[in-house]
Scaffold this motif. Structure first.
Motif, PDB file in Angstrom:
ATOM      1  N   GLY A  45      38.976 -35.296  60.600  1.00 14.21           N
ATOM      2  CA  GLY A  45      38.020 -34.484  60.985  1.00 14.21           C
ATOM      3  C   GLY A  45      38.245 -32.835  60.544  1.00 14.21           C
ATOM      4  N   ALA A  46      39.086 -32.224  60.391  1.00 11.98           N
ATOM      5  CA  ALA A  46      39.238 -31.340  59.631  1.00 11.98           C
ATOM      6  C   ALA A  46      38.021 -31.177  58.366  1.00 11.98           C
ATOM      7  CB  ALA A  46      40.974 -30.937  59.079  1.00 11.98           C
ATOM      8  N   GLN A  47      38.766 -32.477  57.683  1.00 12.71           N
ATOM      9  CA  GLN A  47      37.792 -32.455  56.561  1.00 12.71           C
ATOM     10  C   GLN A  47      36.216 -32.566  56.811  1.00 12.71           C
ATOM     11  OE1 GLN A  47      38.777 -32.366  53.478  1.00 12.71           O
ATOM     12  NE2 GLN A  47      36.870 -31.922  52.140  1.00 12.71           N
ATOM     13  N   TYR A  49      34.632 -30.893  59.784  1.00 12.12           N
ATOM     14  CA  TYR A  49      34.938 -29.304  60.212  1.00 12.12           C
ATOM     15  C   TYR A  49      34.681 -28.522  58.847  1.00 12.12           C
ATOM     16  CZ  TYR A  49      36.306 -24.689  61.826  1.00 12.12           C
ATOM     17  OH  TYR A  49      36.038 -23.854  62.044  1.00 12.12           O
ATOM     18  N   LEU A  50      35.234 -28.629  58.192  1.00 15.67           N
ATOM     19  CA  LEU A  50      35.334 -27.351  56.795  1.00 15.67           C
ATOM     20  C   LEU A  50      34.188 -27.528  55.863  1.00 15.67           C
ATOM     21  CD1 LEU A  50      38.725 -27.218  55.254  1.00 15.67           C
ATOM     22  CD2 LEU A  50      37.622 -25.998  56.152  1.00 15.67           C
ATOM     23  N   ARG A  52      30.938 -28.756  56.974  1.00 13.57           N
ATOM     24  CA  ARG A  52      30.093 -28.051  57.889  1.00 13.57           C
ATOM     25  C   ARG A  52      29.956 -26.820  57.861  1.00 13.57           C
ATOM     26  NH1 ARG A  52      25.398 -27.153  59.158  1.00 13.57           N
ATOM     27  NH2 ARG A  52      25.287 -26.566  61.312  1.00 13.57           N
ATOM     28  N   GLN A  53      31.703 -26.162  57.970  1.00 17.76           N
ATOM     29  CA  GLN A  53      31.554 -24.536  57.956  1.00 17.76           C
ATOM     30  C   GLN A  53      31.132 -24.245  57.046  1.00 17.76           C
ATOM     31  OE1 GLN A  53      35.551 -22.937  58.716  1.00 17.76           O
ATOM     32  NE2 GLN A  53      34.759 -21.647  60.081  1.00 17.76           N
TER      33      GLN A  53
END
Length: 152
Positions: A45-47, A49-50, A52-53
């Protein structure tokens, strides 16, 4: 000029500390199978998110860099890009280390409060040292190059 060289050296030292400490933290036990399964889901999930951000930030960053170049000149645009890229690198590594160290901190805390706190402190220090070290390298390195090019 000597102070600039010292600043560059200290920036490199901070980055080196961050990498050495990250190897120590990531070398710690990641816990049992269930803990690792939960950690893998969080990392995924963090990957996402990063990615996309940073895609969005990258697009905005290019537009801002062009505007800075047009209105303030190419040297300012290069300085902006160096700062933006190294800031992104620090954020990306920091998030990656933070997410990967959480399960290791939980495992260490299951063995004792002191072990958990020590690992958590080291994991947090990685991001702090990388942010400070990369910022110092960017500013001092860019200033050094500008001095060599004859700007003062």
């Amino acid at each position: 000029m000597n102070l600039v060289i010292i600043a560059i050296g200290l920036g490199m030292l901070a980055v080196l500390y961050g990498f050495v400490t990250s190897r120590q933290v990531l070398g710690a036990s990641a816990g049992n199978e269930k803990m690792q399964e939960i950690a893998a889901a969080i990392q995924e999930g963090a990957q996402a998110y990063l990615n996309r951000q940073y895609t969005t930030i990258g697009i905005v960053g290019v537009v801002v860099a062009v505007l800075v170049g047009v209105f303030l000149g190419p040297i300012s645009a290069v300085g902006f890009l160096i700062g933006a890229i190294l800031s992104g690198v620090a954020g990306y590594i920091g998030m990656n280390i933070s997410v990967r160290s959480n399960v290791r901190t939980a495992q260490a805390a299951s063995q004792g409060l002191q072990q958990g706190l020590t690992l958590a402190f080291r994991a947090g220090a990685i991001t702090g040292m990388l942010v400070a070290g990369l910022a110092l390298l960017a500013i001092a390195g860019f200033y050094f190059v500008l001095l060599r090019m004859g700007y003062s």
